[in-house]
Design a protein around this motif. Structure first.
Motif, mmCIF file in Angstrom:
data_model
loop_
_atom_site.group_PDB
_atom_site.id
_atom_site.type_symbol
_atom_site.label_atom_id
_atom_site.label_comp_id
_atom_site.label_asym_id
_atom_site.label_seq_id
_atom_site.Cartn_x
_atom_site.Cartn_y
_atom_site.Cartn_z
ATOM 1 N N ALA A 72 0.839 -1.200 0.000
ATOM 2 C CA ALA A 72 0.000 0.000 0.000
ATOM 3 C C ALA A 72 0.868 1.240 0.000
ATOM 4 O O ALA A 72 1.970 1.241 0.554
ATOM 5 C CB ALA A 72 -0.933 0.004 1.209
ATOM 6 N N LEU A 116 -4.373 6.894 2.660
ATOM 7 C CA LEU A 116 -4.136 5.800 1.734
ATOM 8 C C LEU A 116 -4.358 6.279 0.304
ATOM 9 O O LEU A 116 -5.433 6.764 -0.044
ATOM 10 C CB LEU A 116 -5.084 4.633 2.040
ATOM 11 N N GLY A 159 -3.742 0.578 -2.748
ATOM 12 C CA GLY A 159 -3.170 -0.615 -2.147
ATOM 13 C C GLY A 159 -3.702 -1.887 -2.771
ATOM 14 O O GLY A 159 -4.723 -1.879 -3.470
ATOM 15 N N ARG A 169 -2.851 -2.099 3.760
ATOM 16 C CA ARG A 169 -3.742 -0.960 3.574
ATOM 17 C C ARG A 169 -4.258 -0.396 4.901
ATOM 18 O O ARG A 169 -4.800 0.706 4.942
ATOM 19 C CB ARG A 169 -4.913 -1.359 2.680
#
Length: 224
Positions: free
Chosen positions: A16, A29, A32, A181
């Motif tokens: 990720a 994030l 990922g 992730r």
């Protein structure tokens, strides 16, 4: 700052890419991947990273150090070290079981969590974490009866969580495997500089002493 996170210490293989500094809301994030492979981490990990934006290029690389699969841990560390060298990126490690605990806390709230994960050869990796996500005990590889006695937390996460909760007769199980992730949920105080493998038990294969034949233990249930 961008951080590439790699975890392939268990049946899962994940990578990720995050943006930002710190933890929680400070880390965003970007993209990922997470796949349950069992085996084949060496073949899948680098292509998985290449599928991320900019080929996963980052200023920092965080890699799982175990405990877990001997092969998976080595694959992840080798890839992380090679990319850190090529990109001149910072390199840190993080404990595999701590990430599993963090994932459970993200769903159950800030409560103590025990982790029970497959260690192979009939044993389970176990470790307890406090409500703040920090470890309350060391990671150990134990036979199931001893593993059940070692974990007292109501919430139990990991690949053996359901089996442990059923055997001891109380608690809630979160059958989770580590997922890169979910790295933002991990307390950043657990990051390790100059990461080294933490296998959690003795190697499956050993170089025989002179005059002995040696013995190799079947590794068919190990991830990687």
């Amino acid at each position: 700052m961008r951080t590439l996170v790699i975890d392939c210490a268990t049946e899962n293989c994940s990578a990720a890419l995050f943006e930002g500094e710190g933890e929680g809301d400070m880390l965003r994030l970007i993209d990922g991947r997470c796949e349950t492979l069992g085996r084949g981490h060496a073949e899948r990990l680098v292509p998985m990273i290449a599928e991320l934006p900019d080929g996963g290029r980052a200023d920092r690389i965080a890699v799982s150090t175990g405990p877990g699969s001997f092969t998976g841990i080595r694959v992840g560390l080798a890839a992380a070290k090679a990319l850190a060298l090529a990109w001149r990126a910072d390199l840190v490690g993080f404990p595999t079981l701590a990430l599993i605990a963090a994932q459970a806390r993200a769903q159950s709230g800030a409560v103590p969590v025990g982790v029970a994960n497959n260690a192979g050869h009939g044993e389970w990796f176990v470790q307890e974490f406090a409500a703040d996500g920090l470890p309350r005990s060391d990671a150990r590889s134990l036979p199931p009866p001893e593993a059940q006695a070692a974990l007292t937390a109501e919430q139990v996460a990991g690949s053996k969580a359901e089996a442990l909760v059923a055997a001891r007769g109380f608690g809630q199980a979160w059958p989770l495997l580590p997922d890169a992730r979910q790295f933002a949920a991990l307390p950043q105080s657990l990051l390790l500089p100059d990461p080294h493998p933490a296998y959690g038990r003795r190697p499956d294969a050993a170089i025989p002493n002179k005059g002995t034949t040696g013995r190799r233990v079947d590794n068919s249930q190990r991830a990687g």
